[in-house]
Design a protein around this motif. Structure first.
Motif, mmCIF file in Angstrom:
data_model
loop_
_atom_site.group_PDB
_atom_site.id
_atom_site.type_symbol
_atom_site.label_atom_id
_atom_site.label_comp_id
_atom_site.label_asym_id
_atom_site.label_seq_id
_atom_site.Cartn_x
_atom_site.Cartn_y
_atom_site.Cartn_z
ATOM 1 N N SER A 254 7.255 8.776 -11.822
ATOM 2 C CA SER A 254 6.012 7.994 -11.690
ATOM 3 C C SER A 254 5.569 7.929 -10.226
ATOM 4 N N THR A 255 4.332 7.466 -10.027
ATOM 5 C CA THR A 255 3.812 7.293 -8.670
ATOM 6 C C THR A 255 3.428 5.825 -8.471
ATOM 7 N N VAL A 256 3.980 5.196 -7.445
ATOM 8 C CA VAL A 256 3.718 3.772 -7.209
ATOM 9 C C VAL A 256 2.258 3.557 -6.828
ATOM 10 N N THR B 168 14.642 4.977 -3.364
ATOM 11 C CA THR B 168 14.657 5.996 -2.306
ATOM 12 C C THR B 168 14.543 5.343 -0.923
ATOM 13 N N ASP B 169 13.886 4.175 -0.846
ATOM 14 C CA ASP B 169 13.696 3.525 0.464
ATOM 15 C C ASP B 169 14.970 2.890 0.992
ATOM 16 N N VAL B 170 16.049 2.956 0.201
ATOM 17 C CA VAL B 170 17.337 2.421 0.669
ATOM 18 C C VAL B 170 18.362 3.543 0.834
ATOM 19 N N ARG C 46 16.116 12.253 -5.213
ATOM 20 C CA ARG C 46 15.320 12.818 -6.300
ATOM 21 C C ARG C 46 13.823 12.513 -6.162
ATOM 22 N N ILE C 47 13.420 11.693 -5.204
ATOM 23 C CA ILE C 47 12.005 11.294 -5.150
ATOM 24 C C ILE C 47 11.229 12.116 -4.124
ATOM 25 N N PHE C 48 11.760 12.284 -2.922
ATOM 26 C CA PHE C 48 11.037 13.035 -1.876
ATOM 27 C C PHE C 48 11.783 14.319 -1.546
HETATM 28 C C1 EPZ Z 1 5.403 4.163 -2.304
HETATM 29 O O1 EPZ Z 1 4.846 5.353 -1.780
HETATM 30 C C2 EPZ Z 1 5.999 3.424 -1.115
HETATM 31 N N1 EPZ Z 1 4.961 3.142 -0.129
HETATM 32 C C3 EPZ Z 1 7.088 4.279 -0.461
HETATM 33 O O2 EPZ Z 1 7.692 3.485 0.557
HETATM 34 C C4 EPZ Z 1 8.152 4.597 -1.514
HETATM 35 O O3 EPZ Z 1 9.130 5.438 -0.937
HETATM 36 C C5 EPZ Z 1 7.501 5.300 -2.710
HETATM 37 O O4 EPZ Z 1 6.442 4.466 -3.245
HETATM 38 C C6 EPZ Z 1 8.491 5.581 -3.828
HETATM 39 O O5 EPZ Z 1 9.064 4.369 -4.248
HETATM 40 C C7 EPZ Z 1 4.117 2.116 -0.341
HETATM 41 O O6 EPZ Z 1 4.184 1.439 -1.347
HETATM 42 C C8 EPZ Z 1 3.103 1.857 0.742
HETATM 43 P P1 EPZ Z 1 4.930 7.778 -4.901
HETATM 44 P P2 EPZ Z 1 3.926 6.284 -2.747
HETATM 45 O O7 EPZ Z 1 3.523 8.106 -5.189
HETATM 46 O O8 EPZ Z 1 3.288 5.462 -3.796
HETATM 47 C C9 EPZ Z 1 5.051 12.386 -5.751
HETATM 48 C C10 EPZ Z 1 8.440 2.979 2.729
HETATM 49 O O9 EPZ Z 1 9.399 3.410 3.381
HETATM 50 N N2 EPZ Z 1 3.612 12.260 -5.993
HETATM 51 O O10 EPZ Z 1 5.643 6.818 -5.784
HETATM 52 O O11 EPZ Z 1 3.055 7.101 -1.868
HETATM 53 C C11 EPZ Z 1 5.403 12.121 -4.276
HETATM 54 O O12 EPZ Z 1 5.231 13.300 -3.512
HETATM 55 C C12 EPZ Z 1 7.575 3.924 1.934
HETATM 56 O O13 EPZ Z 1 8.114 1.757 2.659
HETATM 57 C C13 EPZ Z 1 2.922 13.359 -6.516
HETATM 58 O O14 EPZ Z 1 3.493 14.420 -6.769
HETATM 59 O O15 EPZ Z 1 5.029 7.209 -3.398
HETATM 60 C C14 EPZ Z 1 6.851 11.697 -4.372
HETATM 61 O O16 EPZ Z 1 7.658 12.852 -4.473
HETATM 62 C C15 EPZ Z 1 7.992 5.391 2.119
HETATM 63 N N3 EPZ Z 1 1.586 13.235 -6.747
HETATM 64 C C16 EPZ Z 1 6.903 10.930 -5.702
HETATM 65 O O17 EPZ Z 1 5.755 11.343 -6.440
HETATM 66 C C17 EPZ Z 1 0.912 12.067 -6.501
HETATM 67 O O18 EPZ Z 1 -0.314 12.008 -6.753
HETATM 68 C C18 EPZ Z 1 6.850 9.430 -5.562
HETATM 69 O O19 EPZ Z 1 5.748 9.126 -4.744
HETATM 70 C C19 EPZ Z 1 1.621 10.967 -5.971
HETATM 71 C C20 EPZ Z 1 2.971 11.084 -5.731
#
Ligand code: EPZ
Length: 419
Positions: free
Chosen positions: A163-165, A305-307, A327-329
């Motif tokens: 999922s995407t946050v 992942t942030d921990v 597994r996330i980034f």
């Molecule tokens: C949020 O980022 C957090 N940032 C991040 O915290 C956190 O690491 C991340 O969620 C995961 O929990 C904020 O809330 C401001 P994602 P976000 O969309 O929403 C892929 C910190 O240190 N993805 O959940 O941008 C993406 O590449 C930060 O406080 C797509 O492929 O993260 C990643 O691999 C760092 N397409 C995975 O999903 C998209 O359209 C999760 O990303 C969106 C994301």
């Protein structure tokens, strides 16, 4: 540029107060754009990221005040696009798109750059807006979304890493004022998504299922102002819990939300760290010799992942082999080479880092890279013998409120110096 100068070896002892959540504050501040009325958001941490968001909202035409942890926002007049440079600098600002689309049927923001931990695409955000009837164009480094009235729809927002946050929160905010019902499948379940849904519902939105993989939003005509206190920052809490264990101290974590930390508490217990709940506090100390454990980061309620980086700094101290899988980034191991400078023995094998733990760390100058990697270096410096200088701590100031002050109150020898 500023650095932290850390003299390691002192166990952390005492009580630390956890600040409000950065990752809950950013989307909730953006959500205030959905109404002409005044919103008050409390316990917003004073960070460079939250101050950036204030500037971005002001560049859109909103009146914003930020004092004593409360952000007051009144978005009576609104422009459909934010300052290019400001948006580029902070990934979190992408969550202004949903509210702008919902309020003005138009949103034009600069494509958020990738960052050191990965490409950070927004294809899933755009998939959600498209499903609601927006027309999306990407040109000249901008993404331009236009709509003639958003219509509720069912959509699947899962991507290659689950999922995407921010994708989930962006679509939730756009759907709040759409005509009809929106169902988001494979929605992110993070506590910050739930906190935003609670704020939106306080504004008069009709959102159910937040915190589960299926979120339902019934669009309404308009939203009113609301007054909301953000949840505690679970990542800051986890960071201090791990610092307590890494320095073999005993720390009471005040104002955390233990229910948001189950995976972290479970993994720390497996590593022989005792975490006792007493009311809204957690008391953290080692339960004896640290044990090596395997960790895999997953969407909530899996290990965050942030921990990951902070946990690696702890497992460097645990005798034996620990395998940490991200597994996330796609590239969130920038801290590995810097931990090695302190004497850590870590090998990267694809998405995993193999930590051969138990060797003592010794202080050295190290370079912060991303927000959480920097926190890992501070933790390792606190546990290492001798002095560690963590350079470029502007990365830390993005996401940790008064970290050096909080650590000094726990007995750490840490001070902020000019590099
Ligand atoms: C949020 O980022 C957090 N940032 C991040 O915290 C956190 O690491 C991340 O969620 C995961 O929990 C904020 O809330 C401001 P994602 P976000 O969309 O929403 C892929 C910190 O240190 N993805 O959940 O941008 C993406 O590449 C930060 O406080 C797509 O492929 O993260 C990643 O691999 C760092 N397409 C995975 O999903 C998209 O359209 C999760 O990303 C969106 C994301």
């Amino acid at each position: 540029m500023e650095s932290f100068l850390i003299k390691g070896g002192s166990p952390l002892r005492g009580t630390v107060e956890i600040s409000g959540s950065k990752n809950a504050s950013l989307p909730i501040m953006a959500a205030a754009l959905l109404t002409r009325e005044t919103c008050v958001i409390r316990r917003v941490p004073d960070l460079s990221d939250t101050r950036f968001m204030v500037q971005i909202l002001q560049s859109l035409g909103a009146e914003v005040k930020f004092a004593q942890g409360a952000v007051t926002i009144r978005a009576e007049k609104l422009k459909p696009h934010a300052d290019y440079e400001l948006v580029r600098k902070m990934r979190g600002s992408i969550c202004i798109m949903g509210p702008l689309l919902a309020r003005l049927q138009r949103a034009r923001v600069s494509l958020p750059g990738g960052c050191i931990i990965g490409a950070r695409p927004i294809n899933l955000h755009l998939k959600g807006f498209d499903a609601l009837g927006a027309k999306i164009q990407i040109q000249g480094g901008y993404v331009d979304a236009k709509a003639t009235g958003l219509i509720g729809a069912t959509m699947f927002l899962g991507g290659r890493s689950g999922s995407t946050v921010l994708g989930t929160v962006n679509v939730m905010m756009a759907a709040a004022l759409a005509k009809g019902v929106t169902v988001i499948e494979s929605a992110a379940c993070e506590p910050e998504v739930v906190d935003l849904a609670n704020f939106l519902n306080a504004m008069g939105a009709k959102i159910s299922g937040a915190g589960s993989p299926t979120v339902t939003v019934t669009g309404v005509e308009r939203l009113r102002g609301a007054d909301h206190e953000v949840i505690p920052d679970r990542i800051e809490a986890a960071t201090f819990m791990i610092a307590a264990a890494a320095t073999n101290g005993e720390v009471t974590i005040q104002n955390a939300q233990p229910d948001h930390l189950r995976a972290v508490i479970d993994k720390l217990s497996e590593a022989n760290v005792s975490v006792k709940r007493s009311g809204a506090s957690l008391i953290v100390k080692r339960g004896g010799r640290l044990k090596s454990v395997d960790v895999t980061t997953l969407p909530h309620s899996g290990f965050p992942t942030d921990v990951q980086a902070q946990m690696m700094a702890l497992l460097v101290l645990a005798p034996g082999i620990s395998i940490i899988t991200e597994r996330i980034f796609e590239s969130r191991f920038m801290h590995v080479s810097e931990l090695a400078r302190l004497g850590a023995d870590i090998e990267i094998e694809g998405p995993s880092a193999i930590v051969k733990g138990g060797k003592p760390l010794s202080g050295a100058p190290v370079m912060a890279s991303d927000l959480r990697a920097s926190a890992a270096l501070v933790i390792a410096g606190l546990a290492a013998k001798g002095t560690t200088q963590v350079n470029r701590i502007y990365h830390l100031d993005r996401g940790y409120e008064k970290m050096d002050r909080k650590l000094r109150l726990l007995g750490a020898h840490i001070r902020r110096v000019q590099e």
